[in-house]
Design a protein around this motif. Structure first.
Motif, PDB file in Angstrom:
ATOM      1  N   SER A 343      46.407  29.983  47.205  1.00 26.86           N
ATOM      2  CA  SER A 343      45.615  28.988  46.252  1.00 26.86           C
ATOM      3  C   SER A 343      44.434  28.699  46.520  1.00 26.86           C
ATOM      4  O   SER A 343      44.032  28.775  47.984  1.00 26.86           O
ATOM      5  CB  SER A 343      46.693  27.990  45.920  1.00 26.86           C
ATOM      6  N   TYR A 344      43.438  28.893  45.773  1.00 25.72           N
ATOM      7  CA  TYR A 344      42.240  27.833  45.638  1.00 25.72           C
ATOM      8  C   TYR A 344      42.215  26.816  45.428  1.00 25.72           C
ATOM      9  O   TYR A 344      42.420  26.785  43.911  1.00 25.72           O
ATOM     10  CB  TYR A 344      41.354  29.221  45.223  1.00 25.72           C
ATOM     11  N   GLY A 345      42.169  26.066  45.761  1.00 25.50           N
ATOM     12  CA  GLY A 345      42.247  24.921  45.419  1.00 25.50           C
ATOM     13  C   GLY A 345      43.893  23.822  44.768  1.00 25.50           C
ATOM     14  O   GLY A 345      44.615  24.505  45.308  1.00 25.50           O
ATOM     15  N   THR A 368      44.601  44.334  36.611  1.00 25.36           N
ATOM     16  CA  THR A 368      43.470  43.985  35.992  1.00 25.36           C
ATOM     17  C   THR A 368      42.096  43.335  36.729  1.00 25.36           C
ATOM     18  O   THR A 368      42.866  43.082  37.587  1.00 25.36           O
ATOM     19  CB  THR A 368      44.052  42.800  34.701  1.00 25.36           C
ATOM     20  N   THR A 369      41.498  42.881  35.867  1.00 29.00           N
ATOM     21  CA  THR A 369      40.291  42.399  36.659  1.00 29.00           C
ATOM     22  C   THR A 369      41.025  41.333  36.218  1.00 29.00           C
ATOM     23  O   THR A 369      40.904  40.055  36.220  1.00 29.00           O
ATOM     24  CB  THR A 369      38.562  43.094  36.339  1.00 29.00           C
ATOM     25  N   GLY A 370      40.295  40.208  37.519  1.00 30.26           N
ATOM     26  CA  GLY A 370      41.010  38.923  37.938  1.00 30.26           C
ATOM     27  C   GLY A 370      42.238  38.888  38.628  1.00 30.26           C
ATOM     28  O   GLY A 370      43.152  37.543  38.597  1.00 30.26           O
ATOM     29  N   SER A 371      42.835  39.904  39.220  1.00 30.65           N
ATOM     30  CA  SER A 371      44.485  39.838  39.108  1.00 30.65           C
ATOM     31  C   SER A 371      44.947  39.599  40.226  1.00 30.65           C
ATOM     32  O   SER A 371      46.188  38.808  40.491  1.00 30.65           O
ATOM     33  CB  SER A 371      44.849  41.266  38.873  1.00 30.65           C
ATOM     34  N   GLY A 372      43.889  40.013  40.864  1.00 27.68           N
ATOM     35  CA  GLY A 372      43.929  39.268  42.501  1.00 27.68           C
ATOM     36  C   GLY A 372      44.238  39.282  44.145  1.00 27.68           C
ATOM     37  O   GLY A 372      44.331  39.786  44.861  1.00 27.68           O
ATOM     38  N   LYS A 373      44.242  41.214  43.951  1.00 25.45           N
ATOM     39  CA  LYS A 373      42.939  42.542  44.785  1.00 25.45           C
ATOM     40  C   LYS A 373      42.182  42.243  45.809  1.00 25.45           C
ATOM     41  O   LYS A 373      42.663  42.138  46.801  1.00 25.45           O
ATOM     42  CB  LYS A 373      42.912  43.529  43.702  1.00 25.45           C
ATOM     43  N   THR A 374      40.837  41.457  45.345  1.00 24.42           N
ATOM     44  CA  THR A 374      40.246  41.153  46.505  1.00 24.42           C
ATOM     45  C   THR A 374      40.772  40.148  47.157  1.00 24.42           C
ATOM     46  O   THR A 374      40.783  40.067  48.838  1.00 24.42           O
ATOM     47  CB  THR A 374      39.085  41.267  46.205  1.00 24.42           C
ATOM     48  N   SER A 375      40.917  39.413  46.991  1.00 24.83           N
ATOM     49  CA  SER A 375      41.948  37.935  47.675  1.00 24.83           C
ATOM     50  C   SER A 375      43.257  38.137  47.821  1.00 24.83           C
ATOM     51  O   SER A 375      43.241  38.155  49.548  1.00 24.83           O
ATOM     52  CB  SER A 375      42.687  37.313  46.470  1.00 24.83           C
ATOM     53  N   LEU A 376      43.815  39.741  47.709  1.00 23.68           N
ATOM     54  CA  LEU A 376      44.941  39.552  48.379  1.00 23.68           C
ATOM     55  C   LEU A 376      44.337  40.561  50.408  1.00 23.68           C
ATOM     56  O   LEU A 376      45.413  40.533  51.198  1.00 23.68           O
ATOM     57  CB  LEU A 376      45.765  40.793  48.139  1.00 23.68           C
ATOM     58  N   MET A 414      33.475  46.282  51.079  1.00 24.64           N
ATOM     59  CA  MET A 414      32.980  45.067  50.538  1.00 24.64           C
ATOM     60  C   MET A 414      33.016  45.688  48.805  1.00 24.64           C
ATOM     61  O   MET A 414      31.993  47.287  48.761  1.00 24.64           O
ATOM     62  CB  MET A 414      32.308  44.028  50.286  1.00 24.64           C
ATOM     63  N   GLN A 415      33.423  44.836  47.637  1.00 24.19           N
ATOM     64  CA  GLN A 415      33.278  45.965  46.548  1.00 24.19           C
ATOM     65  C   GLN A 415      31.704  45.343  46.205  1.00 24.19           C
ATOM     66  O   GLN A 415      30.955  46.358  45.559  1.00 24.19           O
ATOM     67  CB  GLN A 415      33.755  44.495  45.457  1.00 24.19           C
ATOM     68  N   GLU A 416      30.873  44.022  46.978  1.00 24.26           N
ATOM     69  CA  GLU A 416      29.381  44.535  47.169  1.00 24.26           C
ATOM     70  C   GLU A 416      28.513  44.556  47.729  1.00 24.26           C
ATOM     71  O   GLU A 416      29.122  43.777  48.971  1.00 24.26           O
ATOM     72  CB  GLU A 416      29.348  42.356  46.818  1.00 24.26           C
TER      73      GLU A 416
HETATM   74  N1  LIG Z   1      36.359  31.617  46.572  1.00 22.81           N
HETATM   75  C1  LIG Z   1      37.475  31.995  45.580  1.00 22.81           C
HETATM   76  N2  LIG Z   1      37.259  30.327  45.302  1.00 22.81           N
HETATM   77  C2  LIG Z   1      38.427  29.885  43.667  1.00 22.81           C
HETATM   78  N3  LIG Z   1      38.990  31.308  42.964  1.00 22.81           N
HETATM   79  C3  LIG Z   1      38.044  32.270  43.263  1.00 22.81           C
HETATM   80  C4  LIG Z   1      37.835  33.118  44.917  1.00 22.81           C
HETATM   81  N4  LIG Z   1      37.958  34.255  44.639  1.00 22.81           N
HETATM   82  C5  LIG Z   1      38.190  34.604  43.919  1.00 22.81           C
HETATM   83  N5  LIG Z   1      38.900  32.989  42.679  1.00 22.81           N
HETATM   84  C6  LIG Z   1      39.386  33.226  41.749  1.00 22.81           C
HETATM   85  O1  LIG Z   1      40.945  34.285  42.359  1.00 22.81           O
HETATM   86  C7  LIG Z   1      40.777  35.334  40.708  1.00 22.81           C
HETATM   87  C8  LIG Z   1      41.655  36.789  41.939  1.00 22.81           C
HETATM   88  O2  LIG Z   1      39.818  37.082  41.782  1.00 22.81           O
HETATM   89  P1  LIG Z   1      39.993  38.449  42.716  1.00 22.81           P
HETATM   90  O3  LIG Z   1      38.588  38.631  43.780  1.00 22.81           O
HETATM   91  O4  LIG Z   1      41.117  38.205  44.378  1.00 22.81           O
HETATM   92  O5  LIG Z   1      40.105  39.251  41.559  1.00 22.81           O
HETATM   93  P2  LIG Z   1      40.139  41.096  41.876  1.00 22.81           P
HETATM   94  O6  LIG Z   1      41.087  41.733  41.461  1.00 22.81           O
HETATM   95  O7  LIG Z   1      39.682  41.985  43.079  1.00 22.81           O
HETATM   96  O8  LIG Z   1      38.985  41.295  40.914  1.00 22.81           O
HETATM   97  P3  LIG Z   1      38.279  42.082  40.202  1.00 22.81           P
HETATM   98  O9  LIG Z   1      38.986  43.431  39.839  1.00 22.81           O
HETATM   99  O10 LIG Z   1      36.955  42.199  39.150  1.00 22.81           O
HETATM  100  O11 LIG Z   1      37.193  42.681  41.542  1.00 22.81           O
HETATM  101  C9  LIG Z   1      40.000  35.244  39.811  1.00 22.81           C
HETATM  102  O12 LIG Z   1      40.442  34.478  38.815  1.00 22.81           O
HETATM  103  C10 LIG Z   1      39.210  34.925  40.357  1.00 22.81           C
HETATM  104  O13 LIG Z   1      38.427  33.776  39.471  1.00 22.81           O
END
Ligand SMILES: Nc1ncnc2c1ncn2[C@@H]1O[C@H](COP(=O)(O)OP(=O)(O)OP(=O)(O)O)[C@@H](O)[C@H]1O
Length: 585
Positions: A343-345, A368-376, A414-416
């Protein structure tokens, strides 16, 4: 004042310079007082006492005192400069070191320009205190002490009259300090905002121009600049309210001295020479009182700046080593997620994530975009910490490893993409400066970067612009991939690492990665089916949860989300019947 105390701790290696500076400041005070005494002797003994033969020795003493004073001034400046420059060097070093340690989250919350202003403007304010402030402050105190001690021997009443307004001046100086400090804090903060605006504008100037937003940006800057002006103006307003009062009281001290001292001379209680001595020392009494204002001002400025620097210096990184971390020099690369949540907050990003990656396997992550891949994937090198569950590497919680070791074992694309304005070879060898050109070239070969690099005028020695300017998006990605490959880490994370590369080149990269002798465990985030179809396991994420998993063939059979994506991406080249015949039993 607590900030000044903390700064004192940083001076511990330079206390010798500090005390040397102090001694020469005090000597300067002493030598400055000698001419006043000689004046008195010249008036009382030479002129009124008619002892002409004394004149030569008194004038010689005058010359020597002036000479010694000049030497003391030179040495006080020399030592305060060494002291302040050393302090600045150490503080900058400490701040930079802390900035290297702070976690990703810290950088999410603090802007670059803001941090830069702490490294520059705030540091300079501190240096000023130890270069100029220290001289002014010490001189003021010792003038007051020495002059009062000398004068009190001559005439107590006249001395008291001369300094009777000091407590009042001190009171106003204190009031000024209390009122001006919060304004200085605002000034420093606004300075940071202004810096951030400039920094962001320069970094994003191409976007600004592409969107014709120069006028908007000018307006934005103008607002910040104006606000900086207003805050400084407010500080000046407070300053100008108190300063004249203190100046006036200083002037009144002169009037009192002239009035009362003059009467004492007329009544014969003191000699004309003593009165002259009082007169020549008067500025030494008034100066400290007048200086209280600027000194308070400087202390306030410095403590506002020091507060901002210590705010960072005292920050503990959110992600750090446990008490006795395991030294992991070489890991096999087995990665397991067990019921991981993040969780972020308040925002839940990942829920109940479990999977196993054996050493050398490739795990593809789609969604999908924003599904949490990078976070994982960010949880593997501990860029962020799992809120629940465990991330195991070679069977141990990744929190139990030494953070430095852990990250040494994981390479991330990294993505960027971020490249340094350096030669391509140095960019690729970043983090492994000892690797030779051969390894750099073979990493570039795998990432399909070698050909285009060698076609450049200076080849691997070509210096690229800031953030990789001068390279295409796909070229930057390939250099960034080579940089990760040169590390030869057992775990490789590729976050959309080939999204800007054409499909044919991507295919070549994948084949080269596959054919490496020492295969890493690869985490591959991608959107194209062609990128992931050979993976050992494909995870499909949706809204922070794994909704499908399996190999390409298994997922096609399931006819779920993955199958839908597959059909979408291949509809141009295969019709429904063909897809069903070739891919679904
Ligand atoms: N540092 C952060 N603080 C708060 N929320 C975040 C942070 N990083 C990502 N998020 C949120 O976490 C969710 C998942 O983000 P993440 O970057 O993991 O998605 P993703 O699947 O990699 O997306 P994409 O395909 O667009 O790169 C998004 O809703 C994003 O807004």
């Amino acid at each position: 004042m607590t900030e000044i105390k903390k700064l004192w701790a940083y001076l511990k290696n330079y206390r010798l310079y500090f005390f040397a500076a102090l001694i020469f400041i005090i000597l300067n005070v002493v030598f400055s007082m000698i001419p006043g005494y000689l004046n008195r002797r010249i008036i009382d003994d030479v002129i009124r006492g008619q002892q002409l033969k004394l004149l030569f020795s008194l004038l010689t003493a005058y010359v020597i005192a002036t000479l010694l004073r000049s030497i003391a001034i030179m040495l006080q400046r020399f030592f305060t400069e060494i002291l302040s420059q050393n302090l600045l060097k150490d503080l900058k070093q400490a701040l930079y070191e802390k900035l290297q340690k702070l976690s990703f989250n810290f950088y999410n919350k603090n802007r670059t320009g803001e941090l830069m202003s702490r490294m520059t403007g705030d540091m300079e304010a501190i240096r000023m205190l130890f270069a100029d402030g220290m001289i002014q402050f010490t001189r003021a105190i010792f003038y007051l002490i020495f002059v009062v001690l000398v004068l009190i021997q001559e005439n107590i009443a006249l001395t008291l009259v001369s300094i009777c307004l000091s407590p009042l001046i001190g009171f106003f100086a204190y009031r000024l300090g209390v009122r001006i400090k919060p304004i200085f804090r605002q000034v420093r903060r606004q300075y940071s905002d202004l810096n951030s605006t400039v920094q962001e504008n320069i970094s994003g100037i191409r976007i600004v121009k592409a969107f014709h937003q120069q006028a908007f940006e000018m307006e934005k800057f103008s607002e910040e600049n104006n606000s900086y002006f207003i805050k400084n103006y407010r500080a000046a307003q407070i300053w100008s309210k108190y300063f004249p009062i203190m100046e006036f009281l200083g002037g009144m001290s002169t009037v009192l001295l002239l009035f009362y001292g003059g009467r004492l001379v007329i009544s014969g209680e003191i000699t004309l020479g003593v009165w002259m001595q009082f007169n020549s020392y008067l500025w030494m009494l008034i100066m400290p009182m007048r200086m209280i204002g600027p000194i308070v001002n400087m202390f306030s400025r410095t403590s506002a700046s020091a507060e901002r620097i210590f705010n960072i210096l005292e920050k503990e990184p959110e992600i750090k080593n446990i008490a006795e971390p395991i030294k992991a020099t070489k890991i096999a690369g087995k990665v397991e997620f067990k019921n991981v949540g993040l969780s972020y907050g308040d925002e839940v990003i990942l829920k109940n994530i479990s999977f196993l990656a054996e050493p050398g396997q490739t795990i593809a992550i789609m969604g999908t975009t924003g599904s949490g891949k990078t976070s994982l994937v960010n949880l593997i090198p501990r860029f962020y910490e799992a809120t629940s569950g465990e991330v195991l590497i070679d069977g141990r919680d990744n929190r139990s490893y030494d953070l430095y070791d852990l990250r040494q074992q994981i390479s991330v694309v990294m993505q960027e993409v971020f490249l340094f304005s350096e030669t391509i070879a140095n960019n690729i060898a970043y983090g492994r400066p000892e690797v030779g050109l051969e390894k750099i070239k073979s990493a570039a070969e795998i990432s399909s970067a070698r050909d285009f690099i060698e076609e450049m005028e200076a080849g691997f020695e070509e210096v690229i612009g800031e953030r990789g300017m001068g390279l295409s998006g796909g070229q930057k990605q390939r250099v960034s991939l080579a940089r990760a490959l040169v590390q030869e880490s057992p775990i490789l994370i590729m976050d959309d690492a080939t999204s800007a590369v054409d499909m044919e080149t991507e295919h070549q990269i994948q084949q080269a990665l596959e054919s490496r002798a020492d295969k890493s465990t690869v985490f591959l985030i991608a959107h194209r089916i062609s990128s992931v179809r050979n993976a050992d396991q494909i995870l499909i994420l949706n809204d922070g949860e794994i909704i499908e998993r399996g190999t390409h063939a298994e997922l096609i059979k399931q006819q779920g989300h993955y199958y839908k994506m597959f059909k979408e991406q291949y509809k141009e080249v295969m019709d429904e019947a063909e897809i069903a015949e070739r891919w679904v039993d």
